[in-house]
Scaffold this motif. Structure first.
Motif, PDB file in Angstrom:
ATOM      1  N   ARG A  88      -7.713   1.396  -4.886  1.00  0.00           N
ATOM      2  CA  ARG A  88      -8.384   2.645  -4.493  1.00  0.00           C
ATOM      3  C   ARG A  88      -7.351   3.600  -3.908  1.00  0.00           C
ATOM      4  NH1 ARG A  88     -11.411  -0.161  -6.724  1.00  0.00           N
ATOM      5  NH2 ARG A  88     -13.592  -0.660  -6.281  1.00  0.00           N
ATOM      6  N   PRO A  89      -6.437   4.126  -4.703  1.00  0.00           N
ATOM      7  CA  PRO A  89      -5.341   4.927  -4.157  1.00  0.00           C
ATOM      8  C   PRO A  89      -5.681   6.388  -3.868  1.00  0.00           C
ATOM      9  CG  PRO A  89      -5.095   4.712  -6.526  1.00  0.00           C
ATOM     10  CD  PRO A  89      -6.300   3.880  -6.148  1.00  0.00           C
ATOM     11  N   ARG A  90      -6.869   6.839  -4.213  1.00  0.00           N
ATOM     12  CA  ARG A  90      -7.147   8.281  -4.232  1.00  0.00           C
ATOM     13  C   ARG A  90      -7.045   8.941  -2.860  1.00  0.00           C
ATOM     14  NH1 ARG A  90     -13.722   8.322  -5.229  1.00  0.00           N
ATOM     15  NH2 ARG A  90     -14.246   6.704  -3.696  1.00  0.00           N
ATOM     16  N   ARG A  91      -7.225   8.205  -1.783  1.00  0.00           N
ATOM     17  CA  ARG A  91      -7.200   8.802  -0.444  1.00  0.00           C
ATOM     18  C   ARG A  91      -5.872   8.554   0.277  1.00  0.00           C
ATOM     19  NH1 ARG A  91     -12.613  10.061  -0.042  1.00  0.00           N
ATOM     20  NH2 ARG A  91     -14.029   8.544  -1.021  1.00  0.00           N
ATOM     21  N   LEU A  92      -4.878   8.049  -0.434  1.00  0.00           N
ATOM     22  CA  LEU A  92      -3.634   7.629   0.208  1.00  0.00           C
ATOM     23  C   LEU A  92      -2.481   8.563  -0.149  1.00  0.00           C
ATOM     24  CD1 LEU A  92      -3.759   3.764  -0.408  1.00  0.00           C
ATOM     25  CD2 LEU A  92      -4.841   5.113   1.401  1.00  0.00           C
ATOM     26  N   SER A  93      -1.716   8.935   0.868  1.00  0.00           N
ATOM     27  CA  SER A  93      -0.463   9.660   0.624  1.00  0.00           C
ATOM     28  C   SER A  93       0.705   8.695   0.551  1.00  0.00           C
ATOM     29  CB  SER A  93      -0.221  10.674   1.746  1.00  0.00           C
ATOM     30  OG  SER A  93      -0.042  10.007   2.989  1.00  0.00           O
ATOM     31  N   GLY A  94       0.554   7.527   1.157  1.00  0.00           N
ATOM     32  CA  GLY A  94       1.616   6.530   1.151  1.00  0.00           C
ATOM     33  C   GLY A  94       1.192   5.298   1.919  1.00  0.00           C
ATOM     34  N   VAL A  95       2.016   4.265   1.843  1.00  0.00           N
ATOM     35  CA  VAL A  95       1.733   2.980   2.473  1.00  0.00           C
ATOM     36  C   VAL A  95       3.002   2.449   3.122  1.00  0.00           C
ATOM     37  CG1 VAL A  95       1.346   0.521   1.940  1.00  0.00           C
ATOM     38  CG2 VAL A  95      -0.236   2.260   1.072  1.00  0.00           C
ATOM     39  N   THR A  96       2.860   1.920   4.323  1.00  0.00           N
ATOM     40  CA  THR A  96       3.910   1.128   4.964  1.00  0.00           C
ATOM     41  C   THR A  96       3.364  -0.277   5.161  1.00  0.00           C
ATOM     42  OG1 THR A  96       4.826   3.051   6.131  1.00  0.00           O
ATOM     43  CG2 THR A  96       5.404   0.868   6.975  1.00  0.00           C
ATOM     44  N   ALA A  97       3.970  -1.265   4.504  1.00  0.00           N
ATOM     45  CA  ALA A  97       3.512  -2.655   4.589  1.00  0.00           C
ATOM     46  C   ALA A  97       4.640  -3.493   5.169  1.00  0.00           C
ATOM     47  CB  ALA A  97       3.108  -3.170   3.215  1.00  0.00           C
ATOM     48  N   VAL A  98       4.410  -4.060   6.348  1.00  0.00           N
ATOM     49  CA  VAL A  98       5.438  -4.813   7.059  1.00  0.00           C
ATOM     50  C   VAL A  98       5.113  -6.304   7.002  1.00  0.00           C
ATOM     51  CG1 VAL A  98       6.603  -5.153   9.268  1.00  0.00           C
ATOM     52  CG2 VAL A  98       5.938  -2.852   8.551  1.00  0.00           C
ATOM     53  N   ASP A  99       6.014  -7.061   6.370  1.00  0.00           N
ATOM     54  CA  ASP A  99       5.866  -8.512   6.191  1.00  0.00           C
ATOM     55  C   ASP A  99       4.432  -8.881   5.775  1.00  0.00           C
ATOM     56  OD1 ASP A  99       7.936 -10.476   6.285  1.00  0.00           O
ATOM     57  OD2 ASP A  99       6.752 -11.573   7.744  1.00  0.00           O
ATOM     58  N   PRO A 100       3.968  -8.298   4.679  1.00  0.00           N
ATOM     59  CA  PRO A 100       2.568  -8.506   4.291  1.00  0.00           C
ATOM     60  C   PRO A 100       2.341  -9.873   3.662  1.00  0.00           C
ATOM     61  CG  PRO A 100       3.692  -7.238   2.614  1.00  0.00           C
ATOM     62  CD  PRO A 100       4.680  -7.414   3.736  1.00  0.00           C
ATOM     63  N   GLY A 101       1.091 -10.320   3.707  1.00  0.00           N
ATOM     64  CA  GLY A 101       0.694 -11.449   2.886  1.00  0.00           C
ATOM     65  C   GLY A 101       0.564 -10.993   1.447  1.00  0.00           C
ATOM     66  N   GLY A 102       0.443 -11.959   0.545  1.00  0.00           N
ATOM     67  CA  GLY A 102       0.186 -11.633  -0.845  1.00  0.00           C
ATOM     68  C   GLY A 102       1.395 -11.507  -1.733  1.00  0.00           C
ATOM     69  N   LEU A 103       2.588 -11.731  -1.197  1.00  0.00           N
ATOM     70  CA  LEU A 103       3.775 -11.635  -2.037  1.00  0.00           C
ATOM     71  C   LEU A 103       4.045 -12.936  -2.784  1.00  0.00           C
ATOM     72  CD1 LEU A 103       4.095  -9.100  -0.264  1.00  0.00           C
ATOM     73  CD2 LEU A 103       6.553  -9.487  -0.333  1.00  0.00           C
ATOM     74  N   ALA A 104       3.653 -14.054  -2.184  1.00  0.00           N
ATOM     75  CA  ALA A 104       3.858 -15.369  -2.801  1.00  0.00           C
ATOM     76  C   ALA A 104       2.743 -16.293  -2.342  1.00  0.00           C
ATOM     77  CB  ALA A 104       5.226 -15.942  -2.411  1.00  0.00           C
ATOM     78  N   ASP A 105       2.466 -17.318  -3.138  1.00  0.00           N
ATOM     79  CA  ASP A 105       1.460 -18.297  -2.755  1.00  0.00           C
ATOM     80  C   ASP A 105       1.890 -19.027  -1.484  1.00  0.00           C
ATOM     81  OD1 ASP A 105       0.043 -17.614  -5.012  1.00  0.00           O
ATOM     82  OD2 ASP A 105       0.780 -19.304  -6.204  1.00  0.00           O
ATOM     83  N   LEU A 106       0.928 -19.298  -0.604  1.00  0.00           N
ATOM     84  CA  LEU A 106       1.218 -20.062   0.601  1.00  0.00           C
ATOM     85  C   LEU A 106       1.187 -21.551   0.280  1.00  0.00           C
ATOM     86  CD1 LEU A 106      -0.807 -18.147   3.338  1.00  0.00           C
ATOM     87  CD2 LEU A 106       1.530 -17.760   2.534  1.00  0.00           C
TER      88      LEU A 106
END
Length: 235
Positions: A88-106
């Motif tokens: 749902r990107p329509r309301r976003l100007s940008g994103v800052t994601a710091v050490d997020p989950g979801g990059l690799a399987d746990l």
């Protein structure tokens, strides 16, 4: 540009209390309590998958009344921001994601780290201090510890996160600042940085060598969000 802050698992919006004033000098700031977790948000329907989570957050952003906002999140909050930028990107100007989950399987290592960290929260002060400079720092900051222990009786019903696919990374069109802790236990930061940078030109990837998945990430959220929005002296 308004900033919307998204906290990590069991941390609530209170985890931003020491940083909100600095961020608010240049921006309207909103800190959201994620549905399904403790906090002031009230859940009235299940959110069983990433699509429903994105719908919920899109409704929140619409209710704020701004044409676009910058999302800044840490840990699970970082995944929430990335998921929003993908779905749902329509309301976003940008994103800052710091050490997020979801990059690799746990795997087993990450689950053991989580169990041991929660155990340390209940340990005597003298023992906790011995682990203050280790990968368990995420559990030992006094503010985070008090917030987490206060909600142990809460039955979390939140969809945590899924692992983002290569096609999803390629689909990103919103500018993303992805900040990875070099000592994070969630993944191999250097490997993920190379992989994601090759997949998406919309993502600026930075590895902070000495950062673990801990309270120091909150300082990174503040600094990188201000930099991405053009409010930092370094920008």
């Amino acid at each position: 540009m308004p900033l919307v802050l998204l906290h990590g698992v069991m941390a609530t919006s209170l985890s931003f209390q020491a940083h909100a004033a600095e961020l608010g000098v240049h921006h309207p700031v909103y800190a959201v309590d994620s549905l399904g977790e403790p906090g002031r948000s009230v859940q009235t329907a299940p959110l069983p998958d990433p699509e429903s989570v994105a719908d919920w957050l899109d409704q929140v952003l619409a209710a704020l009344g701004h044409e676009r906002v910058h999302l800044a999140g840490v840990s699970r909050g970082g995944w929430l921001a990335l998921n929003q930028a993908i779905r749902r990107p329509r309301r976003l100007s940008g994103v800052t994601a710091v050490d997020p989950g979801g990059l690799a399987d746990l795997g087993l290592k990450q689950h053991l780290w989580l169990a041991a960290g929660l155990g340390l929260m209940l340990s005597p002060t003298v023992l906790r201090r011995r682990f203050a400079k280790t990968s368990f720092s995420a559990f030992l900051d006094d503010t985070v510890r008090r917030i987490t222990l206060a909600q142990f009786s809460h039955r979390t019903k939140a969809f945590m996160f899924d692992t983002l696919t290569e096609d999803q990374w390629r689909s990103l069109r919103v500018p993303v600042d992805l900040v990875l802790g070099g000592r994070s236990v969630l993944y191999d930061a250097e490997r993920q940085a190379r992989r994601i940078a090759a997949l998406s030109p919309s993502v600026r990837v930075e590895v902070v060598p000495d950062a673990a998945h801990g309270i120091e990430l909150m300082d990174l959220v503040t600094d990188r969000a201000l930099r991405a929005s053009g409010s930092s002296p370094e920008s």
